[in-house]
Every structure is written in structure tokens, then in C-alpha cells.
Scaffold this motif. Structure first.
Motif, PDB file in Angstrom:
ATOM      1  N   ALA A 111      39.540  53.986  14.068  1.00 20.69           N
ATOM      2  CA  ALA A 111      39.847  52.658  14.606  1.00 20.69           C
ATOM      3  C   ALA A 111      38.688  52.267  15.513  1.00 20.69           C
ATOM      4  N   ALA A 112      38.260  51.031  15.405  1.00 24.18           N
ATOM      5  CA  ALA A 112      37.173  50.524  16.241  1.00 24.18           C
ATOM      6  C   ALA A 112      37.518  49.102  16.669  1.00 24.18           C
ATOM      7  N   ALA A 113      37.125  48.751  17.875  1.00 25.42           N
ATOM      8  CA  ALA A 113      37.386  47.408  18.380  1.00 25.42           C
ATOM      9  C   ALA A 113      36.252  46.983  19.308  1.00 25.42           C
ATOM     10  N   ALA A 114      35.908  45.715  19.248  1.00 23.22           N
ATOM     11  CA  ALA A 114      34.958  45.113  20.179  1.00 23.22           C
ATOM     12  C   ALA A 114      35.712  44.008  20.908  1.00 23.22           C
ATOM     13  N   PHE A 115      35.504  43.912  22.213  1.00 22.76           N
ATOM     14  CA  PHE A 115      36.258  42.922  22.971  1.00 22.76           C
ATOM     15  C   PHE A 115      35.384  42.199  23.976  1.00 22.76           C
ATOM     16  N   LEU A 116      35.783  40.971  24.271  1.00 24.05           N
ATOM     17  CA  LEU A 116      35.138  40.128  25.276  1.00 24.05           C
ATOM     18  C   LEU A 116      36.228  39.277  25.905  1.00 24.05           C
ATOM     19  N   ALA A 117      36.369  39.360  27.211  1.00 22.45           N
ATOM     20  CA  ALA A 117      37.386  38.577  27.926  1.00 22.45           C
ATOM     21  C   ALA A 117      36.737  37.902  29.124  1.00 22.45           C
ATOM     22  N   ASP A 118      36.863  36.599  29.196  1.00 20.67           N
ATOM     23  CA  ASP A 118      36.371  35.816  30.330  1.00 20.67           C
ATOM     24  C   ASP A 118      37.561  35.270  31.102  1.00 20.67           C
ATOM     25  N   TYR A 119      37.569  35.480  32.410  1.00 23.99           N
ATOM     26  CA  TYR A 119      38.653  35.002  33.261  1.00 23.99           C
ATOM     27  C   TYR A 119      38.082  34.079  34.340  1.00 23.99           C
ATOM     28  N   THR A 120      38.812  33.015  34.634  1.00 22.21           N
ATOM     29  CA  THR A 120      38.504  32.167  35.779  1.00 22.21           C
ATOM     30  C   THR A 120      39.748  32.123  36.662  1.00 22.21           C
ATOM     31  N   ASN A 121      39.559  31.994  37.967  1.00 23.22           N
ATOM     32  CA  ASN A 121      40.670  32.004  38.924  1.00 23.22           C
ATOM     33  C   ASN A 121      41.544  33.242  38.749  1.00 23.22           C
ATOM     34  N   LEU A 122      40.916  34.393  38.623  1.00 23.36           N
ATOM     35  CA  LEU A 122      41.612  35.652  38.419  1.00 23.36           C
ATOM     36  C   LEU A 122      42.390  36.030  39.673  1.00 23.36           C
ATOM     37  N   GLN A 123      43.680  36.284  39.503  1.00 21.87           N
ATOM     38  CA  GLN A 123      44.542  36.683  40.613  1.00 21.87           C
ATOM     39  C   GLN A 123      44.676  38.206  40.627  1.00 21.87           C
ATOM     40  N   VAL A 124      44.440  38.822  41.784  1.00 22.68           N
ATOM     41  CA  VAL A 124      44.546  40.278  41.935  1.00 22.68           C
ATOM     42  C   VAL A 124      45.335  40.595  43.191  1.00 22.68           C
ATOM     43  N   GLN A 125      45.796  41.846  43.288  1.00 27.04           N
ATOM     44  CA  GLN A 125      46.464  42.319  44.499  1.00 27.04           C
ATOM     45  C   GLN A 125      45.401  42.929  45.416  1.00 27.04           C
ATOM     46  N   ALA A 126      45.311  42.437  46.642  1.00 24.78           N
ATOM     47  CA  ALA A 126      44.342  42.936  47.608  1.00 24.78           C
ATOM     48  C   ALA A 126      45.065  43.714  48.705  1.00 24.78           C
ATOM     49  N   ALA A 142      49.369  45.869  53.745  1.00 19.10           N
ATOM     50  CA  ALA A 142      50.217  45.311  52.691  1.00 19.10           C
ATOM     51  C   ALA A 142      49.347  44.766  51.569  1.00 19.10           C
ATOM     52  N   PHE A 143      49.919  44.728  50.379  1.00 18.88           N
ATOM     53  CA  PHE A 143      49.240  44.124  49.237  1.00 18.88           C
ATOM     54  C   PHE A 143      49.593  42.641  49.196  1.00 18.88           C
ATOM     55  N   GLN A 144      48.558  41.816  49.047  1.00 21.39           N
ATOM     56  CA  GLN A 144      48.765  40.370  48.976  1.00 21.39           C
ATOM     57  C   GLN A 144      47.983  39.821  47.789  1.00 21.39           C
ATOM     58  N   PRO A 145      48.572  38.859  47.066  1.00 23.50           N
ATOM     59  CA  PRO A 145      47.829  38.243  45.970  1.00 23.50           C
ATOM     60  C   PRO A 145      46.674  37.416  46.521  1.00 23.50           C
ATOM     61  N   THR A 146      45.546  37.505  45.847  1.00 23.94           N
ATOM     62  CA  THR A 146      44.375  36.737  46.260  1.00 23.94           C
ATOM     63  C   THR A 146      43.575  36.335  45.029  1.00 23.94           C
ATOM     64  N   ASN A 147      42.727  35.348  45.161  1.00 25.25           N
ATOM     65  CA  ASN A 147      41.895  34.866  44.069  1.00 25.25           C
ATOM     66  C   ASN A 147      40.582  35.640  44.081  1.00 25.25           C
ATOM     67  N   ALA A 148      40.284  36.334  42.990  1.00 24.50           N
ATOM     68  CA  ALA A 148      39.051  37.113  42.888  1.00 24.50           C
ATOM     69  C   ALA A 148      37.932  36.322  42.231  1.00 24.50           C
ATOM     70  N   GLY A 149      38.173  35.071  41.892  1.00 20.55           N
ATOM     71  CA  GLY A 149      37.133  34.253  41.257  1.00 20.55           C
ATOM     72  C   GLY A 149      37.115  34.473  39.762  1.00 20.55           C
ATOM     73  N   SER A 150      35.933  34.718  39.220  1.00 24.18           N
ATOM     74  CA  SER A 150      35.810  34.903  37.775  1.00 24.18           C
ATOM     75  C   SER A 150      35.454  36.351  37.459  1.00 24.18           C
ATOM     76  N   SER A 151      35.737  36.714  36.219  1.00 24.45           N
ATOM     77  CA  SER A 151      35.481  38.083  35.775  1.00 24.45           C
ATOM     78  C   SER A 151      35.168  38.056  34.283  1.00 24.45           C
ATOM     79  N   ARG A 152      34.282  38.952  33.852  1.00 24.06           N
ATOM     80  CA  ARG A 152      33.967  39.102  32.424  1.00 24.06           C
ATOM     81  C   ARG A 152      34.032  40.583  32.084  1.00 24.06           C
ATOM     82  N   THR A 153      34.762  40.880  31.022  1.00 24.74           N
ATOM     83  CA  THR A 153      34.877  42.239  30.526  1.00 24.74           C
ATOM     84  C   THR A 153      34.427  42.244  29.077  1.00 24.74           C
ATOM     85  N   LYS A 154      33.559  43.181  28.741  1.00 23.33           N
ATOM     86  CA  LYS A 154      33.137  43.298  27.348  1.00 23.33           C
ATOM     87  C   LYS A 154      32.877  44.759  27.041  1.00 23.33           C
TER      88      LYS A 154
END
Length: 74
Positions: free
Chosen positions: A15-30, A41-53
């Protein structure tokens, strides 16, 4: 995009896979600490943009019914 396949006798599967994911206004727990009381405490915050490939590959070799070898890399 990906591919999965095996030989007709099932002795090898791949099995093989190639992936690319672009996120804007990414919400994460800080992890935020309150300096007044020292409570963390953990609080939701905006991490900006993210790219995963990347690429993932998995293979399993079955030379007999009682033995198999698997490998994976990402």
C-alpha cells in the motif's frame, strides 16, 4: 492519492499513499498557564496556517501461512 495491491496468492501486499493538506485558521489546543494562580489549562487557539505533505508505504511479505514480515515508512 494512493494504491493498494497484492499478488494473486496473497504472499505480498503493498500500500502506498501520497498526501498534501493545506489548512487555514487551524484551531489547536494550547497549554496556557495562569500566572495569578499557577493553574495550567488547555485552551483552544488559532495556530494560523499549516501544510502537511508526505508519502507512506506499507508492505507485508507472507512466505508461509505461519510467518509474515511487515514494514512501513512514512
Amino acid at each position: 492519492m494512493g494504491f493498494k495491491g497484492s499478488t494473486s496468492d496473497g504472499s505480498l501486499s503493498v500500500a502506498a499513499a501520497a498526501f498534501l493538506a493545506d489548512y487555514t485558521n487551524l484551531q489547536v489546543q494550547a497549554n496556557r498557564g495562569d500566572p495569578a494562580n499557577g493553574v495550567i489549562a488547555f485552551q483552544p487557539t488559532n495556530a494560523g496556517s499549516s501544510r502537511t505533505k508526505g508519502v507512506e508505504i506499507e508492505a507485508t511479505l507472507r512466505p508461509s501461512r505461519r510467518f509474515s514480515v511487515s514494514a512501513a515508512v512514512t
